[in-house]
Design an enzyme around this catalytic site. Structure first.
Site, PDB file in Angstrom:
ATOM      1  N   GLY A 140      15.330  29.925 -20.385  1.00  0.00           N
ATOM      2  CA  GLY A 140      14.548  30.884 -20.539  1.00  0.00           C
ATOM      3  C   GLY A 140      14.465  31.681 -19.469  1.00  0.00           C
ATOM      4  O   GLY A 140      13.480  32.887 -19.074  1.00  0.00           O
ATOM      5  N   LYS A 141      15.825  32.340 -18.102  1.00  0.00           N
ATOM      6  CA  LYS A 141      16.050  33.426 -17.278  1.00  0.00           C
ATOM      7  C   LYS A 141      15.692  34.807 -17.783  1.00  0.00           C
ATOM      8  O   LYS A 141      15.062  35.343 -17.712  1.00  0.00           O
ATOM      9  CB  LYS A 141      17.145  33.048 -17.201  1.00  0.00           C
ATOM     10  CG  LYS A 141      17.592  32.195 -16.698  1.00  0.00           C
ATOM     11  CD  LYS A 141      18.901  32.432 -15.695  1.00  0.00           C
ATOM     12  CE  LYS A 141      19.808  32.306 -16.385  1.00  0.00           C
ATOM     13  NZ  LYS A 141      20.098  30.991 -17.621  1.00  0.00           N
ATOM     14  N   THR A 142      15.959  35.192 -18.773  1.00  0.00           N
ATOM     15  CA  THR A 142      15.895  37.022 -20.010  1.00  0.00           C
ATOM     16  C   THR A 142      14.532  36.936 -20.204  1.00  0.00           C
ATOM     17  O   THR A 142      13.981  38.035 -19.908  1.00  0.00           O
ATOM     18  CB  THR A 142      17.160  36.844 -20.811  1.00  0.00           C
ATOM     19  OG1 THR A 142      18.053  36.660 -19.925  1.00  0.00           O
ATOM     20  CG2 THR A 142      16.309  38.293 -20.703  1.00  0.00           C
ATOM     21  N   SER A 189      32.386  15.488  -5.378  1.00  0.00           N
ATOM     22  CA  SER A 189      31.117  14.662  -5.489  1.00  0.00           C
ATOM     23  C   SER A 189      31.155  13.627  -6.358  1.00  0.00           C
ATOM     24  O   SER A 189      30.875  12.816  -6.285  1.00  0.00           O
ATOM     25  CB  SER A 189      29.790  15.217  -5.762  1.00  0.00           C
ATOM     26  OG  SER A 189      29.791  15.545  -7.537  1.00  0.00           O
ATOM     27  N   LYS A 249      21.657  16.466 -12.020  1.00  0.00           N
ATOM     28  CA  LYS A 249      22.412  14.807 -12.401  1.00  0.00           C
ATOM     29  C   LYS A 249      21.653  13.930 -12.742  1.00  0.00           C
ATOM     30  O   LYS A 249      21.296  12.743 -13.572  1.00  0.00           O
ATOM     31  CB  LYS A 249      23.176  15.061 -11.428  1.00  0.00           C
ATOM     32  CG  LYS A 249      24.298  15.693 -10.313  1.00  0.00           C
ATOM     33  CD  LYS A 249      25.382  15.230  -9.467  1.00  0.00           C
ATOM     34  CE  LYS A 249      25.790  16.310  -9.188  1.00  0.00           C
ATOM     35  NZ  LYS A 249      26.837  16.391  -8.003  1.00  0.00           N
ATOM     36  N   GLY A 264      20.743  29.572 -13.542  1.00  0.00           N
ATOM     37  CA  GLY A 264      20.251  28.631 -13.908  1.00  0.00           C
ATOM     38  C   GLY A 264      21.556  28.450 -15.254  1.00  0.00           C
ATOM     39  O   GLY A 264      21.951  29.340 -16.460  1.00  0.00           O
ATOM     40  N   PRO A 265      20.920  26.821 -15.620  1.00  0.00           N
ATOM     41  CA  PRO A 265      21.607  26.603 -17.570  1.00  0.00           C
ATOM     42  C   PRO A 265      21.402  27.602 -18.166  1.00  0.00           C
ATOM     43  O   PRO A 265      20.510  28.381 -18.239  1.00  0.00           O
ATOM     44  CB  PRO A 265      21.285  25.547 -17.199  1.00  0.00           C
ATOM     45  CG  PRO A 265      20.632  24.460 -16.048  1.00  0.00           C
ATOM     46  CD  PRO A 265      20.357  25.929 -15.512  1.00  0.00           C
ATOM     47  N   PRO A 266      22.185  27.932 -19.472  1.00  0.00           N
ATOM     48  CA  PRO A 266      21.729  28.226 -20.472  1.00  0.00           C
ATOM     49  C   PRO A 266      20.445  27.810 -21.320  1.00  0.00           C
ATOM     50  O   PRO A 266      20.444  26.516 -21.489  1.00  0.00           O
ATOM     51  CB  PRO A 266      23.375  28.532 -21.024  1.00  0.00           C
ATOM     52  CG  PRO A 266      24.069  27.943 -20.262  1.00  0.00           C
ATOM     53  CD  PRO A 266      23.428  27.537 -19.586  1.00  0.00           C
ATOM     54  N   GLY A 267      19.985  29.020 -21.475  1.00  0.00           N
ATOM     55  CA  GLY A 267      18.267  28.699 -22.262  1.00  0.00           C
ATOM     56  C   GLY A 267      17.305  27.983 -21.424  1.00  0.00           C
ATOM     57  O   GLY A 267      15.903  27.635 -21.993  1.00  0.00           O
TER      58      GLY A 267
END
Length: 811
Positions: A369-371, A690, A733, A364-367
């Site tokens: 909350g993955k970590t 796209s 998008k 997913g995109p940065p920021g």
């Protein structure tokens, strides 16, 4: 010259030539060597059949040259006779036995299509007039060579032959086969015509070899003395141990001098039998070794690593699913898909305790909350947590470790982290797995294939440990911003869960429930009431951040908390409440960074708005098209990838093929005008198909001079026949469309099923149009019709006329 008179070929003094590598042949000697070059093998066969088995041998100046020319070969060599040719196991190589006959200089060098030939002249010896000096020199050479033969173990037969030698030339040639010399030195002796000079050179070479042998002997004696000293130290150390043992000052526990005690310690650790056998063997070596020995330190460190690793120690998994769910909800908002997967694992673990740890990959995109989510997973299931960052890792040894043969060798990050966490079933986070790279030191992503394969990681072998270590109970979680940076074999081993961008409502809840309490505590105003209404938080989200995650939002909230802390300290009075309003928001955060775009009814002619996805989330993709007099060329700018260029070409070809339908202002636009398609923000790389439908609508707007509605954005790949193909990154998008104040969005029909995954807040803010063909979009995006008013006959004539137009487009 007797030998040449025996040669049965027309052109005398011409022989096939073989260039030699790192070898000089002298007359009167026999030599074996291998021949592998094709032209050299042909030269040998030709010499055998056509030149009475005679061949010319000369040495290459550089051995690495595969096809040497005249300048690459020393001009002096030897004419030799082929005694025997033997085949080898490798059919491309033969073994040659030759006898050196006489020295010769190359006069001319001829390169046949198949092999090299040399025209040569025999070297004549210049006799010395001072016979007494010559005899003295010969006696000196024989005397010193006998000294040399004693030290270097030259055969007795060779000494006898040299002592009885009557020909000075043969004496020099015979001695040379027992002496060590550089190629240049050997060539110097080979080409020398003066007999006196040759004798002096061979005498100097004998002295040089004598000095080398004596030096080697001296070094060997010194090494032997050092070894005797080391053995003496070992004996004294053993005596010291016995004295300390009698005095009671020796600590046997730390050194495990008793093998039985050591075995008991290994059993207590739960170390497998195969590993246990290796460690006992190493311990026995250590006991016999001198403590001062460098190798003793290496073995001691090696054993310490095993003793500090967790082999049977593990955490007990939580068995209360409701409590685990509560922890996940308290620490992270939304992210239902991940939370459900963790609860499923806990449920399966209760029914089957032997199940292997899952291998998940959060993309997913940065920021977003993955970590921190991985840390929450460890907290929820009651396991230890360990993290390693793989960003920028390019050395395989970072994963697998170094072999013990290297000085300062250590295990890889996997084993180091397992020792640090002291549990064999932690939650193991592999952060930024898509940021790895590779170079001459290896590919770390390939080393991870074994780590992240449930069928193999029970036998993970680190180069330092050299024995298998069980990682099957570890719960691996990897994080990445995109799939593109992860090799497919590695991606195939992981269960990927995509974490999409947050909506405004989700960001509002995260700020209210998580970020504001956290930042108040961090900035020391936990006891102060910081009043920020929801409308203010939404304003911060819209005007001060433009992101998929919440890192920027957290920084802005932290800035508000710092300003509040400063007010309290400067005024030196206790404030119970600080209120942030629309009026004072700029005092806390400064001027707005992002201004909401004003929505005019129509865009400029030739401008359209597509939608794009990247690792950072979704964004608006503005496209600008202009026409100017030219010859029908298309220019594309904006740092575009090959796929996007092809998409633009497909869009233009579709319009060319269907130009008869549209009310285009210039009938011969494809001949008289150039088209420039520009994608602003040129520093940002752009690629993907796209944008096809947006490019098509932009070109049509420029050709028909009819503007596109500003309230609409579109995305979809276009084919040459006008079909609209599905796209990815739908949620990102749609959020980008909302951020840029769009009211409607055009999507491929095949993406209709994906709308169910969008939050209700998104569905309410946008009107979705699903299309299968490009023509369906034109009535939606243009304010008025772009088609021509014509009857059926006119339509047929236009179609026939345009069918002759060449479809080629020049970029």
């Amino acid at each position: 010259m007797k030998i040449l008179r025996e040669v049965s070929f027309d052109k005398k003094n011409i022989l096939p030539l073989i260039p030699l590598r790192e070898m000089v042949i002298f007359p009167g000697t026999y030599r074996n060597f291998y021949v592998g070059r094709e032209e050299s093998i042909i030269a040998v066969n030709t010499a055998n059949s056509d030149y009475n088995k005679l061949i010319f041998l000369s040495t290459q100046k550089k051995s690495n040259i595969e096809n040497p020319t005249k300048d690459d070969i020393y001009p002096t060599g030897v004419v030799a006779k082929i005694i025997e040719v033997k085949p080898t196991n490798d059919k491309r190589v033969i073994k040659l036995l030759i006898e050196g006959l006489f020295r010769a200089n190359i006069e001319d060098f001829k390169e046949d299509e198949k092999f090299k030939k040399a025209t040569f002249s025999e070297i004549t010896v210049e006799e010395t007039e001072d016979l007494a000096a010559k005899d003295a020199l010969i006696n000196l050479i024989i005397k010193e060579f006998k000294r040399f033969s004693v030290l270097s173990k030259v055969p007795n037969d060779a000494i006898k032959v040299i002592s009885e030698a009557k020909d000075e030339e043969n004496l020099v040639n015979y001695i040379m086969q027992y002496l060590k010399a550089s190629i240049d030195k050997q060539i110097e002796i080979l080409k020398e015509e003066s007999l006196e000079r040759r004798l002096k050179l061979i005498a100097e070479l004998i002295y040089s070899n004598l000095e080398n042998i004596q030096l080697e002997k001296k070094i060997t004696q010194q090494v032997r003395k050092k070894m005797e000293k080391s053995q003496k130290e070992f004996f004294l150390n053993e005596q010291m141990k016995e004295i300390q043992k009698e005095l009671g000052t020796l600590n046997d526990e730390s050194d495990f001098s008793d093998i039985k005690d050591f075995e008991k310690k290994l059993d207590d650790k739960g170390i497998p039998e195969s590993t246990k056998e290796k460690l006992i063997k190493e311990q026995k070596r250590l006991i016999k070794m001198s403590p001062m020995s460098p190798e003793a330190s290496i073995i001691r460190n090696y054993i310490d690593w095993f003793m500090e690793l967790p082999w049977a120690e593990k955490s007990r998994d939580a068995d209360d699913l409701a409590h685990a769910k509560q922890i996940l909800d308290e620490e992270h908002y939304a992210l239902r898909k991940v939370k459900n997967r963790i609860l499923e694992f806990l449920a399966v673990r209760q029914l089957n305790p032997q199940t292997k740890g899952p291998i998940l990959c959060f993309v997913g995109p940065p920021g977003i909350g993955k970590t921190s989510l991985a840390r929450s997973v460890a907290h929820a299931i009651g396991r230890e947590f360990v993290r390693i960052s793989l960003g920028g890792v390019r050395d395989e040894a970072e994963i697998r470790g170094h072999r013990r043969t290297y000085l300062g060798a250590l295990p890889g990050k996997i084993i180091q982290s397992m020792r640090k966490v002291k549990s064999c079933n932690p939650v193991f986070l592999l952060d930024e797995i898509d940021k790895m790279s590779s170079d001459f030191r290896g590919d770390p992503s390939s080393a991870l294939l074994e780590v992240l394969d449930p069928e193999q990681n029970c036998q993970f072998t680190d180069h330092y440990l050299e024995v298998p270590y069980n990682l099957s109970e570890v719960m691996f979680i990897a994080t990445a911003n995109s799939y593109q940076g992860i090799p497919y074999p590695l991606l195939d081993r992981m269960e990927t869960i995509y974490l999409s961008s947050y909506t405004e409502q989700e960001k509002l809840n995260i700020a209210r429930n998580f970020l504001i309490p956290k930042e108040k505590k961090e900035n020391g105003i936990e006891d102060i009431e910081l009043q920020i209404d929801n409308a203010i938080i939404i304003e911060v989200i819209r005007s001060y951040t433009m992101e998929s995650g919440v890192r920027g939002l957290q920084r802005q909230i932290a800035s508000i908390c710092r300003k509040a802390a400063r007010q309290i300290v400067l005024k030196k009075e206790k404030k119970d409440k600080i209120i942030v309003t629309q009026k004072n928001l700029t005092k806390f955060l400064g001027r707005k960074k992002y201004i909401k775009p004003s929505l005019h009814k129509l865009l400029d002619v030739g401008v359209s708005h597509g939608l794009a996805w990247s690792e950072l989330g979704g964004s608006l993709l503005p496209i600008e098209i202009v026409l100017y007099p030219g010859s029908g060329k298309i220019s594309l700018t904006g740092k575009l990838g090959e796929v996007m260029k092809e998409s633009a070409q497909a869009a233009f070809s579709y319009i060319r093929a269907n130009a008869f339908k549209f009310d285009i202002k210039w009938e011969n636009f494809y001949k008289e005008f150039d088209v420039h398609i520009h994608f602003p923000e040129g520093a940002i790389p752009k690629d993907g198909p796209s944008g096809g439908i947006a490019i098509t609508c932009g070109i049509l707007s420029a050709l028909t001079q009819i503007p596109i509605k500003s309230s609409i954005a579109m995305t979809g790949e276009i084919t040459l026949t006008g079909r609209i193909l599905p796209i990815g990154g739908l949620k990102e998008k749609t959020l980008a469309a909302i951020r840029h104040n769009k009211k409607e969005i055009i999507l491929p029909f095949e993406n209709k099923k994906d709308i169910e995954d969008l939050p209700q807040t998104v569905k309410k803010k946008l009107i979705f149009h699903f299309i299968q063909k490009a023509e369906e979009a034109f009535s939606l995006v243009f304010e008025k019709s772009i088609y021509k008013d014509m009857d059926e006959n006119q339509l047929a004539n236009l179609k026939n006329r345009d069918s002759d137009i060449s479809p080629n487009v020049v970029f």
